[in-house]
Write a protein that holds these residues in place. Structure first.
Motif, PDB file in Angstrom:
ATOM      1  N   ALA A 148       0.772  -1.261  -0.087  1.00  0.00           N
ATOM      2  CA  ALA A 148       0.003  -0.084   0.132  1.00  0.00           C
ATOM      3  C   ALA A 148       0.992   1.182  -0.032  1.00  0.00           C
ATOM      4  O   ALA A 148       0.446   2.314  -0.568  1.00  0.00           O
ATOM      5  N   SER A 149       2.029   1.144   0.619  1.00  0.00           N
ATOM      6  CA  SER A 149       2.858   2.287   0.643  1.00  0.00           C
ATOM      7  C   SER A 149       3.687   2.680  -0.614  1.00  0.00           C
ATOM      8  O   SER A 149       3.636   3.698  -1.311  1.00  0.00           O
ATOM      9  N   HIS A 150       3.834   1.559  -1.508  1.00  0.00           N
ATOM     10  CA  HIS A 150       4.493   1.765  -2.819  1.00  0.00           C
ATOM     11  C   HIS A 150       3.364   2.158  -3.469  1.00  0.00           C
ATOM     12  O   HIS A 150       3.600   3.242  -4.408  1.00  0.00           O
ATOM     13  N   ASP A 151       2.131   1.996  -3.323  1.00  0.00           N
ATOM     14  CA  ASP A 151       0.934   2.299  -4.206  1.00  0.00           C
ATOM     15  C   ASP A 151       0.718   3.895  -3.809  1.00  0.00           C
ATOM     16  O   ASP A 151       0.700   4.768  -4.882  1.00  0.00           O
ATOM     17  N   ARG A 152       0.751   4.372  -2.849  1.00  0.00           N
ATOM     18  CA  ARG A 152       0.528   5.408  -2.206  1.00  0.00           C
ATOM     19  C   ARG A 152       1.895   6.442  -2.832  1.00  0.00           C
ATOM     20  O   ARG A 152       1.556   7.844  -3.135  1.00  0.00           O
ATOM     21  N   LEU A 153       3.047   6.169  -2.621  1.00  0.00           N
ATOM     22  CA  LEU A 153       4.220   6.735  -2.794  1.00  0.00           C
ATOM     23  C   LEU A 153       4.087   7.059  -4.551  1.00  0.00           C
ATOM     24  O   LEU A 153       4.320   8.224  -4.973  1.00  0.00           O
ATOM     25  N   GLN A 154       3.581   6.236  -5.279  1.00  0.00           N
ATOM     26  CA  GLN A 154       3.681   6.384  -6.847  1.00  0.00           C
ATOM     27  C   GLN A 154       2.503   7.464  -6.948  1.00  0.00           C
ATOM     28  O   GLN A 154       2.924   8.375  -7.845  1.00  0.00           O
ATOM     29  N   LYS A 155       1.502   7.532  -6.305  1.00  0.00           N
ATOM     30  CA  LYS A 155       0.464   8.658  -6.344  1.00  0.00           C
ATOM     31  C   LYS A 155       1.047  10.057  -6.170  1.00  0.00           C
ATOM     32  O   LYS A 155       0.903  11.045  -6.654  1.00  0.00           O
ATOM     33  N   PHE A 156       1.797  10.030  -4.821  1.00  0.00           N
ATOM     34  CA  PHE A 156       2.660  11.149  -4.265  1.00  0.00           C
ATOM     35  C   PHE A 156       3.556  11.733  -5.253  1.00  0.00           C
ATOM     36  O   PHE A 156       3.533  13.051  -5.354  1.00  0.00           O
ATOM     37  N   GLU A 157       4.451  10.929  -5.783  1.00  0.00           N
ATOM     38  CA  GLU A 157       5.226  11.240  -6.949  1.00  0.00           C
ATOM     39  C   GLU A 157       4.551  11.923  -8.126  1.00  0.00           C
ATOM     40  O   GLU A 157       5.070  13.024  -8.611  1.00  0.00           O
ATOM     41  N   GLU A 158       3.510  11.153  -8.650  1.00  0.00           N
ATOM     42  CA  GLU A 158       2.761  11.863  -9.816  1.00  0.00           C
ATOM     43  C   GLU A 158       2.253  12.991  -9.100  1.00  0.00           C
ATOM     44  O   GLU A 158       2.177  14.198 -10.114  1.00  0.00           O
ATOM     45  N   ALA A 159       1.572  13.226  -7.993  1.00  0.00           N
ATOM     46  CA  ALA A 159       1.260  14.708  -7.670  1.00  0.00           C
ATOM     47  C   ALA A 159       2.133  15.935  -7.677  1.00  0.00           C
ATOM     48  O   ALA A 159       2.020  16.913  -8.072  1.00  0.00           O
ATOM     49  N   VAL A 160       3.335  15.386  -7.194  1.00  0.00           N
ATOM     50  CA  VAL A 160       4.663  16.398  -7.004  1.00  0.00           C
ATOM     51  C   VAL A 160       4.865  16.591  -8.378  1.00  0.00           C
ATOM     52  O   VAL A 160       5.415  17.818  -8.749  1.00  0.00           O
ATOM     53  N   GLN A 161       4.997  15.848  -9.542  1.00  0.00           N
ATOM     54  CA  GLN A 161       5.308  15.960 -10.770  1.00  0.00           C
ATOM     55  C   GLN A 161       4.499  17.007 -11.511  1.00  0.00           C
ATOM     56  O   GLN A 161       5.010  17.976 -12.127  1.00  0.00           O
ATOM     57  N   THR A 162       3.146  16.736 -11.180  1.00  0.00           N
ATOM     58  CA  THR A 162       2.135  17.352 -11.858  1.00  0.00           C
ATOM     59  C   THR A 162       2.178  18.945 -11.221  1.00  0.00           C
ATOM     60  O   THR A 162       2.263  19.867 -12.182  1.00  0.00           O
ATOM     61  N   LEU A 163       2.611  19.076  -9.993  1.00  0.00           N
ATOM     62  CA  LEU A 163       2.659  20.182  -9.477  1.00  0.00           C
ATOM     63  C   LEU A 163       3.986  20.824  -9.880  1.00  0.00           C
ATOM     64  O   LEU A 163       3.921  22.218 -10.272  1.00  0.00           O
ATOM     65  N   HIS A 164       4.862  20.569 -10.120  1.00  0.00           N
ATOM     66  CA  HIS A 164       6.338  21.109 -10.627  1.00  0.00           C
ATOM     67  C   HIS A 164       6.096  21.326 -11.936  1.00  0.00           C
ATOM     68  O   HIS A 164       6.466  22.539 -12.469  1.00  0.00           O
TER      69      HIS A 164
END
Length: 104
Positions: free
Chosen positions: A60-76
């Motif tokens: 679950a942490s790996h899945d959530r981290l993937q979503k977090f990285e995508e959100a950070v990339q989108t913000l960037h």
């Protein structure tokens, strides 16, 4: 036992301290985020005290981290796009030449 800053600095000089460095960097970032609550800190303490991460929690942490990285990339990307708009050089109008001929 709490490690002093000097002990940590010494430990981080070791070539085998990559994971220690990675966890400290992640923790440093997390502690700057007001959404990283005391409950989250307690959960981390519990994982460290138990000495393992349950498989389902790791997945679950790996899945959530993937979503977090995508959100950070989108913000960037959004911030870079705004920055480009703010600092875009003005485009000079192309001069138009008019030929005028007079009949002599």
């Amino acid at each position: 036992m709490n490690a002093s800053s000097n002990e940590m600095l010494l430990a981080l000089r070791s070539p085998t301290s990559g994971w220690l460095a990675a966890v400290i960097c992640a923790l440093d970032e997390a502690l700057l985020d007001p959404d990283f609550s005391e409950q989250h800190r307690q959960m981390l303490r519990s994982l460290l005290d138990n000495g393992q991460v349950p498989e389902n929690v790791a997945a679950a942490s790996h899945d959530r981290l993937q979503k977090f990285e995508e959100a950070v990339q989108t913000l960037h990307e959004a911030l870079i796009g705004e920055e480009e708009l703010l600092f875009e050089a003005p485009v000079a109008a192309t001069p138009r030449l008019r030929l005028c001929a007079s009949a002599a």
